[in-house]
Motif scaffolding. Structure first.
Motif, PDB file in Angstrom:
ATOM      1  N   LEU A 170       9.132  -4.989   9.880  1.00  0.00           N
ATOM      2  CA  LEU A 170       8.483  -4.020   8.994  1.00  0.00           C
ATOM      3  C   LEU A 170       9.344  -2.767   8.834  1.00  0.00           C
ATOM      4  O   LEU A 170       9.569  -2.298   7.713  1.00  0.00           O
ATOM      5  CB  LEU A 170       7.106  -3.656   9.563  1.00  0.00           C
ATOM      6  CG  LEU A 170       6.154  -2.823   8.704  1.00  0.00           C
ATOM      7  CD1 LEU A 170       4.711  -2.996   9.188  1.00  0.00           C
ATOM      8  CD2 LEU A 170       6.492  -1.329   8.709  1.00  0.00           C
ATOM      9  N   LYS A 171       9.834  -2.233   9.940  1.00  0.00           N
ATOM     10  CA  LYS A 171      10.601  -0.987   9.886  1.00  0.00           C
ATOM     11  C   LYS A 171      11.933  -1.148   9.162  1.00  0.00           C
ATOM     12  O   LYS A 171      12.424  -0.204   8.552  1.00  0.00           O
ATOM     13  CB  LYS A 171      10.834  -0.453  11.304  1.00  0.00           C
ATOM     14  CG  LYS A 171       9.579   0.054  11.989  1.00  0.00           C
ATOM     15  CD  LYS A 171       8.973   1.276  11.279  1.00  0.00           C
ATOM     16  CE  LYS A 171       9.731   2.545  11.595  1.00  0.00           C
ATOM     17  NZ  LYS A 171       9.078   3.740  10.989  1.00  0.00           N
ATOM     18  N   PRO A 213      11.507   1.892   6.450  1.00  0.00           N
ATOM     19  CA  PRO A 213      11.818   2.776   7.587  1.00  0.00           C
ATOM     20  C   PRO A 213      10.860   3.951   7.746  1.00  0.00           C
ATOM     21  O   PRO A 213      10.696   4.464   8.853  1.00  0.00           O
ATOM     22  CB  PRO A 213      13.242   3.273   7.264  1.00  0.00           C
ATOM     23  CG  PRO A 213      13.809   2.239   6.346  1.00  0.00           C
ATOM     24  CD  PRO A 213      12.652   1.736   5.538  1.00  0.00           C
ATOM     25  N   ASN A 214      10.227   4.377   6.666  1.00  0.00           N
ATOM     26  CA  ASN A 214       9.346   5.544   6.728  1.00  0.00           C
ATOM     27  C   ASN A 214       7.891   5.191   7.009  1.00  0.00           C
ATOM     28  O   ASN A 214       7.035   6.077   7.033  1.00  0.00           O
ATOM     29  CB  ASN A 214       9.435   6.336   5.423  1.00  0.00           C
ATOM     30  CG  ASN A 214      10.819   6.918   5.201  1.00  0.00           C
ATOM     31  OD1 ASN A 214      11.477   7.341   6.153  1.00  0.00           O
ATOM     32  ND2 ASN A 214      11.279   6.925   3.965  1.00  0.00           N
ATOM     33  N   ALA A 215       7.611   3.924   7.216  1.00  0.00           N
ATOM     34  CA  ALA A 215       6.231   3.509   7.478  1.00  0.00           C
ATOM     35  C   ALA A 215       5.732   4.102   8.799  1.00  0.00           C
ATOM     36  O   ALA A 215       6.465   4.143   9.787  1.00  0.00           O
ATOM     37  CB  ALA A 215       6.137   1.994   7.513  1.00  0.00           C
ATOM     38  N   ARG A 216       4.480   4.543   8.804  1.00  0.00           N
ATOM     39  CA  ARG A 216       3.848   5.079  10.013  1.00  0.00           C
ATOM     40  C   ARG A 216       3.180   3.924  10.748  1.00  0.00           C
ATOM     41  O   ARG A 216       2.130   3.431  10.341  1.00  0.00           O
ATOM     42  CB  ARG A 216       2.821   6.148   9.659  1.00  0.00           C
ATOM     43  CG  ARG A 216       3.403   7.422   9.085  1.00  0.00           C
ATOM     44  CD  ARG A 216       2.300   8.382   8.642  1.00  0.00           C
ATOM     45  NE  ARG A 216       1.420   8.744   9.748  1.00  0.00           N
ATOM     46  CZ  ARG A 216       0.096   8.619   9.715  1.00  0.00           C
ATOM     47  NH1 ARG A 216      -0.508   8.091   8.662  1.00  0.00           N
ATOM     48  NH2 ARG A 216      -0.631   8.996  10.750  1.00  0.00           N
ATOM     49  N   GLY A 255       1.710   4.598  -2.888  1.00  0.00           N
ATOM     50  CA  GLY A 255       1.424   5.987  -2.570  1.00  0.00           C
ATOM     51  C   GLY A 255       0.197   6.228  -1.727  1.00  0.00           C
ATOM     52  O   GLY A 255      -0.288   7.373  -1.635  1.00  0.00           O
ATOM     53  N   PHE A 256      -0.310   5.190  -1.047  1.00  0.00           N
ATOM     54  CA  PHE A 256      -1.483   5.363  -0.203  1.00  0.00           C
ATOM     55  C   PHE A 256      -1.078   5.857   1.184  1.00  0.00           C
ATOM     56  O   PHE A 256       0.007   5.547   1.678  1.00  0.00           O
ATOM     57  CB  PHE A 256      -2.264   4.057  -0.079  1.00  0.00           C
ATOM     58  CG  PHE A 256      -2.929   3.629  -1.363  1.00  0.00           C
ATOM     59  CD1 PHE A 256      -3.984   4.361  -1.890  1.00  0.00           C
ATOM     60  CD2 PHE A 256      -2.484   2.506  -2.055  1.00  0.00           C
ATOM     61  CE1 PHE A 256      -4.595   3.973  -3.070  1.00  0.00           C
ATOM     62  CE2 PHE A 256      -3.087   2.110  -3.237  1.00  0.00           C
ATOM     63  CZ  PHE A 256      -4.148   2.849  -3.753  1.00  0.00           C
ATOM     64  N   ASP A 257      -1.968   6.626   1.804  1.00  0.00           N
ATOM     65  CA  ASP A 257      -1.753   7.166   3.152  1.00  0.00           C
ATOM     66  C   ASP A 257      -2.218   6.109   4.152  1.00  0.00           C
ATOM     67  O   ASP A 257      -3.392   6.049   4.511  1.00  0.00           O
ATOM     68  CB  ASP A 257      -2.552   8.464   3.307  1.00  0.00           C
ATOM     69  CG  ASP A 257      -2.375   9.100   4.686  1.00  0.00           C
ATOM     70  OD1 ASP A 257      -1.553   8.594   5.478  1.00  0.00           O
ATOM     71  OD2 ASP A 257      -3.077  10.092   4.972  1.00  0.00           O
ATOM     72  N   ILE A 258      -1.285   5.267   4.603  1.00  0.00           N
ATOM     73  CA  ILE A 258      -1.653   4.140   5.459  1.00  0.00           C
ATOM     74  C   ILE A 258      -0.900   4.187   6.783  1.00  0.00           C
ATOM     75  O   ILE A 258       0.281   4.544   6.838  1.00  0.00           O
ATOM     76  CB  ILE A 258      -1.407   2.793   4.736  1.00  0.00           C
ATOM     77  CG1 ILE A 258      -1.935   1.621   5.578  1.00  0.00           C
ATOM     78  CG2 ILE A 258       0.054   2.618   4.334  1.00  0.00           C
ATOM     79  CD1 ILE A 258      -2.044   0.310   4.826  1.00  0.00           C
ATOM     80  N   PHE A 299       0.845  -1.199   0.000  1.00  0.00           N
ATOM     81  CA  PHE A 299       0.000   0.000   0.000  1.00  0.00           C
ATOM     82  C   PHE A 299       0.876   1.243   0.000  1.00  0.00           C
ATOM     83  O   PHE A 299       0.638   2.195  -0.747  1.00  0.00           O
ATOM     84  CB  PHE A 299      -0.902   0.004   1.244  1.00  0.00           C
ATOM     85  CG  PHE A 299      -2.198  -0.732   1.086  1.00  0.00           C
ATOM     86  CD1 PHE A 299      -3.394  -0.031   0.953  1.00  0.00           C
ATOM     87  CD2 PHE A 299      -2.246  -2.117   1.085  1.00  0.00           C
ATOM     88  CE1 PHE A 299      -4.606  -0.699   0.814  1.00  0.00           C
ATOM     89  CE2 PHE A 299      -3.442  -2.795   0.946  1.00  0.00           C
ATOM     90  CZ  PHE A 299      -4.633  -2.089   0.807  1.00  0.00           C
ATOM     91  N   LEU A 300       1.893   1.234   0.853  1.00  0.00           N
ATOM     92  CA  LEU A 300       2.818   2.368   0.966  1.00  0.00           C
ATOM     93  C   LEU A 300       3.536   2.618  -0.358  1.00  0.00           C
ATOM     94  O   LEU A 300       3.663   3.761  -0.805  1.00  0.00           O
ATOM     95  CB  LEU A 300       3.831   2.063   2.074  1.00  0.00           C
ATOM     96  CG  LEU A 300       4.615   3.219   2.683  1.00  0.00           C
ATOM     97  CD1 LEU A 300       3.692   4.219   3.345  1.00  0.00           C
ATOM     98  CD2 LEU A 300       5.625   2.667   3.690  1.00  0.00           C
TER      99      LEU A 300
END
Length: 250
Positions: free
Chosen positions: A76-77, A81-84, A60-63, A56-57
């Motif tokens: 995951l990180k 690394p930029n995943a919220r 370009g989705f805001d997830i 999803f990231l």
């Protein structure tokens, strides 16, 4: 044992999960992507090591994601690394923002075998939805129950990147009354014949009958509920399928 510790993914469990399930199944991923829209806020509770969140990231989705397992989020990180993401349990998870689309894939909602807890989670998902939002998720069915085992058996053996052998030993028991699948597991890491590490997991899932989850969703205030038997969105008519997939509006 609490529901939080009951199905906790520790380091060895996470390592095996990554080896076996690093990529999301394409049909399942495409199904959940089909609900996503650019500019809309998306939440994936129980995001694990990111096999759905990261695609999803990348598109370009805001997830935003959350998971209880520090080990899974660590994986995951490292990949994104930029995943919220937030480490939290879904039961006490709180954020200020509302989401236009919430999804829980892979039957993960079935990990909550206490129905009062499960209803609390469904209620929380409803509260986190923005007006016009959509909640989509899958649940395991009674059709998917495992055969009974008399003792622990090695069901999976994989090689780690270090060349060690990682084994999963487990057994299964299904309780008809509670519709709970009990699958206690032991993960063992070997260097040849030497046992390096061992980790146990009290894995339990609630297996759903057709109409059961729909009743819980209506009780929580969801108005529009569609139930599918597969990722082609074919309507479910019974529970003779591995998963039931729910699409809910408020």
């Amino acid at each position: 044992m609490s529901e939080l510790k009951q199905n906790y993914y520790g380091s060895l469990c996470t390592e095996m999960y990554e080896i076996l399930h690093e990529q999301a199944p394409q049909d399942e991923l495409d199904f959940y992507l089909s609900y996503a829209e650019k500019g809309k806020k998306i939440l994936e509770p129980l995001c694990g090591s990111g096999r759905f969140l990261i695609p999803f990231l990348e598109r370009g989705f805001d997830i935003f994601g959350m998971d209880l397992s520090e080990e899974m989020l660590g994986k995951l990180k490292r990949k994104a690394p930029n995943a919220r993401v937030m480490q939290a349990d879904i039961i006490n998870f709180t954020v200020q923002e509302k989401f236009d689309y919430i999804f829980i894939p892979s039957g993960s909602i079935s990990l909550f075998t206490d129905m009062s807890v499960c209803k609390g989670i469904l209620q929380k998902m409803k509260e986190l939805l923005a007006p016009g939002g959509k909640f989509v998720f899958a649940a395991d069915t009674v059709f998917d129950r495992c055969s009974e085992d008399s003792g622990y058996q090695t069901s999976v053996s994989v090689k780690t990147k270090e060349g060690f052998d990682l084994l999963l030993k487990g057994k299964n028991h299904y309780d008809e009354t509670s519709q709970t699948q009990f699958s206690p597991s032991i993960y063992e890491l070997y260097n040849g014949a030497e046992l390096l590490q061992s980790e146990s997991m009290d894995f339990q899932t609630h297996l759903y009958r057709y109409g059961e989850m729909e009743a819980y969703l209506r009780e929580c205030g969801f108005k529009s509920i569609s139930t599918y038997s597969n990722y082609k969105k074919e309507p479910a008519v019974d529970d003779q399928c591995e998963m039931l997939i729910f699409e809910c509006d408020i």
